[in-house]
Design an enzyme around this catalytic site. Structure first.
Site, short mmCIF file in Angstrom:
data_model
loop_
_atom_site.label_atom_id
_atom_site.label_comp_id
_atom_site.label_asym_id
_atom_site.label_seq_id
_atom_site.Cartn_x
_atom_site.Cartn_y
_atom_site.Cartn_z
N HIS A 1 -12.28 -10.17 2.63
CA HIS A 1 -11.51 -10.44 1.41
C HIS A 1 -11.48 -11.94 1.12
O HIS A 1 -11.67 -12.39 0.00
CB HIS A 1 -10.07 -9.95 1.57
CG HIS A 1 -9.92 -8.45 1.50
ND1 HIS A 1 -10.42 -7.68 0.45
CD2 HIS A 1 -9.29 -7.57 2.32
CE1 HIS A 1 -10.09 -6.41 0.66
NE2 HIS A 1 -9.43 -6.31 1.78
N TYR B 1 -11.13 2.54 -0.82
CA TYR B 1 -11.64 2.61 0.55
C TYR B 1 -12.72 3.67 0.66
O TYR B 1 -13.68 3.51 1.40
CB TYR B 1 -10.51 2.88 1.54
CG TYR B 1 -9.44 1.81 1.57
CD1 TYR B 1 -9.69 0.57 2.14
CD2 TYR B 1 -8.19 2.03 1.00
CE1 TYR B 1 -8.71 -0.42 2.17
CE2 TYR B 1 -7.21 1.05 1.03
CZ TYR B 1 -7.48 -0.18 1.61
OH TYR B 1 -6.52 -1.15 1.63
N HIS C 1 1.37 -4.75 7.92
CA HIS C 1 0.11 -4.20 7.41
C HIS C 1 -0.77 -5.38 6.98
O HIS C 1 -0.36 -6.22 6.18
CB HIS C 1 0.35 -3.24 6.25
CG HIS C 1 -0.87 -2.41 5.98
ND1 HIS C 1 -1.07 -1.18 6.57
CD2 HIS C 1 -1.98 -2.68 5.26
CE1 HIS C 1 -2.25 -0.72 6.20
NE2 HIS C 1 -2.82 -1.61 5.41
N ALA C 2 -1.99 -5.41 7.51
CA ALA C 2 -2.87 -6.55 7.27
C ALA C 2 -3.12 -6.76 5.77
O ALA C 2 -3.21 -5.79 5.02
CB ALA C 2 -4.21 -6.32 7.97
N HIS D 1 0.08 2.74 1.97
CA HIS D 1 -0.39 2.60 0.59
C HIS D 1 0.37 3.49 -0.39
O HIS D 1 0.34 3.24 -1.59
CB HIS D 1 -1.90 2.87 0.52
CG HIS D 1 -2.70 1.93 1.37
ND1 HIS D 1 -2.66 1.99 2.75
CD2 HIS D 1 -3.53 0.91 1.07
CE1 HIS D 1 -3.44 1.04 3.25
NE2 HIS D 1 -3.98 0.38 2.24
N GLU E 1 -13.13 -4.17 -0.68
CA GLU E 1 -12.85 -3.53 0.62
C GLU E 1 -14.10 -3.44 1.49
O GLU E 1 -14.00 -3.25 2.70
CB GLU E 1 -12.27 -2.12 0.40
CG GLU E 1 -10.92 -2.09 -0.33
CD GLU E 1 -9.84 -2.94 0.35
OE1 GLU E 1 -10.00 -3.27 1.53
OE2 GLU E 1 -8.85 -3.28 -0.33
N HIS F 1 -12.71 -7.24 8.43
CA HIS F 1 -12.38 -6.66 7.12
C HIS F 1 -11.58 -7.66 6.28
O HIS F 1 -11.91 -7.94 5.12
CB HIS F 1 -11.59 -5.36 7.32
CG HIS F 1 -11.09 -4.76 6.06
ND1 HIS F 1 -11.83 -3.85 5.33
CD2 HIS F 1 -9.94 -4.94 5.36
CE1 HIS F 1 -11.14 -3.51 4.24
NE2 HIS F 1 -9.99 -4.15 4.24
N GLU F 2 -10.54 -8.23 6.88
CA GLU F 2 -9.69 -9.17 6.14
C GLU F 2 -10.45 -10.46 5.80
O GLU F 2 -10.29 -11.02 4.72
CB GLU F 2 -8.43 -9.51 6.95
CG GLU F 2 -7.52 -8.32 7.22
CD GLU F 2 -7.11 -7.55 5.97
OE1 GLU F 2 -6.95 -8.17 4.91
OE2 GLU F 2 -6.97 -6.32 6.05
C1 KAW Z 1 -9.82 0.56 7.00
C2 KAW Z 1 -10.65 -0.21 6.21
C3 KAW Z 1 -11.65 -0.90 6.85
C4 KAW Z 1 -11.84 -0.86 8.23
C5 KAW Z 1 -11.01 -0.11 9.02
C6 KAW Z 1 -10.01 0.60 8.36
N1 KAW Z 1 -9.09 1.38 8.87
C7 KAW Z 1 -8.32 1.86 7.84
C8 KAW Z 1 -8.75 1.38 6.68
C9 KAW Z 1 -8.21 1.63 5.32
C10 KAW Z 1 -6.92 0.88 5.08
C11 KAW Z 1 -5.80 1.47 5.93
O1 KAW Z 1 -5.30 0.81 6.84
O2 KAW Z 1 -5.43 2.61 5.68
N2 KAW Z 1 -7.07 -0.54 5.36
C12 KAW Z 1 -6.18 -1.45 4.97
O3 KAW Z 1 -5.17 -1.14 4.35
C13 KAW Z 1 -6.45 -2.91 5.31
C14 KAW Z 1 -5.58 -3.85 4.49
C15 KAW Z 1 -6.26 -4.40 3.22
O4 KAW Z 1 -7.10 -5.47 3.58
O5 KAW Z 1 -7.09 -3.46 2.64
C16 KAW Z 1 -5.19 -4.91 2.22
C17 KAW Z 1 -4.19 -3.79 1.79
C18 KAW Z 1 -3.21 -4.38 0.85
C19 KAW Z 1 -3.45 -4.31 -0.49
C20 KAW Z 1 -2.54 -4.91 -1.35
C21 KAW Z 1 -1.43 -5.55 -0.86
C22 KAW Z 1 -1.20 -5.61 0.49
C23 KAW Z 1 -2.11 -5.03 1.36
N3 KAW Z 1 -5.90 -5.35 1.05
C24 KAW Z 1 -5.99 -6.64 0.70
O6 KAW Z 1 -5.45 -7.52 1.35
C25 KAW Z 1 -6.79 -6.95 -0.50
C26 KAW Z 1 -7.17 -8.24 -0.73
C27 KAW Z 1 -7.93 -8.54 -1.85
C28 KAW Z 1 -8.28 -7.59 -2.74
C29 KAW Z 1 -7.91 -6.29 -2.53
C30 KAW Z 1 -7.16 -5.97 -1.41
ZN ZN Z 2 -8.81 -4.51 2.59
#
Ligand code: KAW
Ligand code: ZN
Length: 636
Positions: free
Chosen positions: A384, A520, A350-351, A510, A408, A380-381
């Site tokens: 961050h 999100y 998971h990214a 999540h 996000e 998206h990444e």
């Molecule tokens: C989404 C968002 C944007 C574009 C397309 C998308 N498709 C789906 C989503 C929502 C969600 C998902 O996949 O359900 N997206 C993600 O989970 C992307 C991963 C993340 O970059 O949000 C990542 C999730 C994460 C959080 C905490 C620990 C490990 C993974 N968040 C971060 O890396 C992050 C970094 C800094 C601050 C807050 C979060």
């Molecule tokens: Zn994110």
């Protein structure tokens, strides 16, 4: 005298002294001294927490990029050690509770306030150990789950990121999709249920120690917004009529492919047919394109044809940020990031974006595949990381987004420009796009399948969790309540009868790793507000000029836009998010659904007319039973 007395005392004693200090002419000098002491304390805590954070993030990185029993134990040890350091720091900060209000310094006061909330770390050591272990256990089940192939049952190494996502996206075989959908849940969520039972009371206990009623309340405290849940509900009400039009249209298109036996005319859409494992973004553009003879805006084939690599996808994103006069990724980012599956070990695919808390080391972990969805995720990444770079000068307590939705939203905001046909043409991924009304509608539909379809999913996710945390959803209803919410918000249903032996929410990252999701939802609203503000700065949008609508704006190379964005990002969480937002928009900061509605207006009008033309029923009615407590004895 008072001054000398205070000077003679150590910082530790100052809070006690100040509370007794009379309001004399020396007050100002005393205040200054105390102010200096407070500032020094916060500097020291910031430096200590940053150093300890660097250590723990290294071990988080090691584990997440190489899942082994050894790395797991090392990570757990480091997490507990970090928690102990945080607790010690918290105790020192607590000593200032009564005094800090007298400082009359918003910047310091806000740091104190941030450091005063420990989160789950507040649990007693033994319980924290159990809590950390249970989350790691759930994540590990999720991250290592495998499924056997539908076509070759002896091949049992199919993974979510490598194989299953692709099958969901490309297969149009109802039975194969149903099999993959079910087996993923059998092999992930179902095994997580027993751990979630242990997890809920521990999470709530931690929240209570922090002064919150439950974990859900603690999560939303990050928004510093009274009535936050009502605001979310109001935003959703504003968008629901549009969602219903999209839903009705897609249901008809899917019905044309799969037939009425699979999709009823007025029923919810079966969740396995929407191109994504959780039906959170509907990857069915091939089926739903309004004008299929016009150019396809999914540029995956061009990316493959042109030999794109994961690295190149991130470089493209880096170039976009740089074109806005924002910061390029440092060399260490390129050296240490994991941008594709290494192939020789288990990784958490998971990214995510890592901040090593030392102002130097920032990395992305993403099992990137060469396709358009992953190109958007790459942006998206990178968003961050850009945020990390912009606020790295701030003290530890402020190295956060304005609110979780801001973090996000950043990369997605830029991706709104990147996705436009004109931009794709500029970077050679589309050839000579003749823009006309039909291309516009195709483009907006593709965007709506990812942006609008997502909102009720995100809302359902955390509504479900809030219900578990506040006890309104009892354990005997966990899975069926999930499907009630999925029905109510998204108008979807499971492809086969579910029971309380299943745990379908646990089949989502999540939930398994306890990451709040409502950020999100917030992001998908405010990214359109950010986009509009940036487009205005870039001179690419004019509400009075039909040739410059919001959905065609591309802020590429606009230094004005980038500088304005940078000004907001550099604040981190040092200001309330409403204030940070107004730095960019110049207006009062608030969540405003009217902007996303404006962006999609031509599509909304088109859908309304198309549904009317086809006499499509808008909305959904139950067409069967979707979930029962126990499976009937004659089933399965
Ligand atoms: C989404 C968002 C944007 C574009 C397309 C998308 N498709 C789906 C989503 C929502 C969600 C998902 O996949 O359900 N997206 C993600 O989970 C992307 C991963 C993340 O970059 O949000 C990542 C999730 C994460 C959080 C905490 C620990 C490990 C993974 N968040 C971060 O890396 C992050 C970094 C800094 C601050 C807050 C979060
Ligand atoms: Zn994110």
């Amino acid at each position: 005298m008072a001054v000398i007395a205070i000077l003679a005392l150590t910082v530790v004693c100052i809070p006690g002294i100040l509370a007794q200090t009379p309001d004399t002419s020396h007050v100002q000098v005393e205040r200054q001294l105390i102010h200096n002491a407070a500032a020094r304390l916060l500097r020291e805590e910031s430096s200590l927490l940053s150093k300890e954070c660097t250590k723990v993030v290294h071990l988080l990185w090691e584990y997440n990029t190489n899942i082994t029993a050894y790395n797991k134990e090392e990570m757990l040890k480091a997490q507990l050690n970090y928690a102990a350091v945080q607790k010690e720091s918290w105790r020192r900060v607590q000593k200032w509770t009564k005094v800090r209000i007298l400082l009359k310094d918003q910047y310091l006061e806000r740091q104190f306030r941030e450091l005063a909330v420990l989160g789950s770390t507040a649990l007693p050591e033994e319980e924290l150990r159990d809590y950390t272990r249970v989350i790691t256990e759930m994540s590990t089940i999720y991250n290592t789950a495998k499924v056997c192939s539908y076509h070759d049952p002896s091949k049992c190494d199919l993974t979510l990121s490598k194989d299953l996502s692709e099958i969901l996206k490309t297969s149009r075989d109802n039975e194969e999709l149903k099999y993959i959908w079910k087996t993923w849940r059998d092999n992930s969520g179902k095994l997580i249920r027993q751990h979630y039972r242990d997890f809920i009371p521990m999470a709530n206990k931690a929240a209570k120690i922090n002064g919150f009623a439950n974990q859900g309340d603690m999560d939303i405290s990050a928004y510093e917004t009274e009535g936050f849940r009502q605001e979310i509900a109001a935003v959703w009400e504003q968008l629901k009529p549009f969602y219903e039009q999209l839903h009705a249209y897609v249901r008809r298109k899917l019905r044309e492919v799969y037939g009425e036996d699979v999709i009823s005319e007025r029923g919810p859409i079966p969740a396995h047919l929407l191109g994504n494992m959780w039906a959170q973004q509907w990857l069915v553009y091939d089926i739903a394109s309004p004008y299929p003879n016009k150019v396809s805006l999914d540029v995956t084939p061009q990316m493959i044809e042109q030999g794109y690599t994961p690295k190149k996808m991130f470089e493209l994103s880096d170039d976009f940020f740089a074109s806005l006069n924002l910061t390029r990724m440092p060399d260490s980012f390129w050296k240490h990031s994991l941008l594709e599956h290494p192939g020789d070990r288990e990784v958490n695919c998971h990214a995510s974006a890592f901040d090593f808390c030392n102002g130097e080391d920032f990395r992305i972990k993403q099992c990137t595949k060469v396709n358009m969805v992953d190109l958007i995720t790459a942006h998206h990444e990178m968003g961050h990381i850009q945020y990390y770079l912009q606020y790295k000068h701030l003290p530890y307590a402020f190295r956060n987004g304005g609110n979780p939705g801001f973090h996000e939203a950043l990369g997605d905001t830029l991706a709104l420009s990147v996705s436009t046909p004109k931009h794709l043409e500029k970077i050679g991924l589309l050839k000579e796009v003749q823009e006309d009304y039909e291309v516009d509608i195709n483009f907006l539909l593709q965007m709506a399948l990812s942006k609008i379809a997502f909102l009720p999913f995100a809302y359902a996710m955390d509504s479900w969790r809030w219900g578990l945390f506040d006890g309104s959803i009892p354990e005997k209803d966990w899975n069926c309540a999930w499907w009630d919410l999925r029905y109510e918000f998204q108008g979807i249903k499971p492809p086969l009868l579910r029971t309380e032996d299943d745990f379908d929410p646990g089949a989502k990252y999540h939930v398994a790793s306890n990451r709040a999701y409502i950020g999100y939802f917030v992001s998908f609203i405010i990214q359109f507000q950010f986009h509009k503000a940036l487009c205005l700065k870039a001179g690419q949008y004019d509400s009075e000029d039909p040739s410059k609508p919001l959905h065609k704006c591309d802020i590429y190379e606009s230094v004005e836009a980038g500088n304005a964005l940078g000004d907001m990002l550099q604040l981190g969480s040092s200001k309330h998010w409403k204030e940070a937002m107004s730095v960019l928009t110049g207006e009062e900061g608030k969540m405003d659904a009217s902007v996303i509605r404006e962006y999609f207006k031509p599509l909304e009008d088109w859908l309304r007319e198309d549904n009317l033309k086809h006499g499509e029923f808008v909305g959904w009615r139950p067409d069967g039973q979707y979930c029962v407590y126990k499976a009937p004895s004659n089933s399965q």
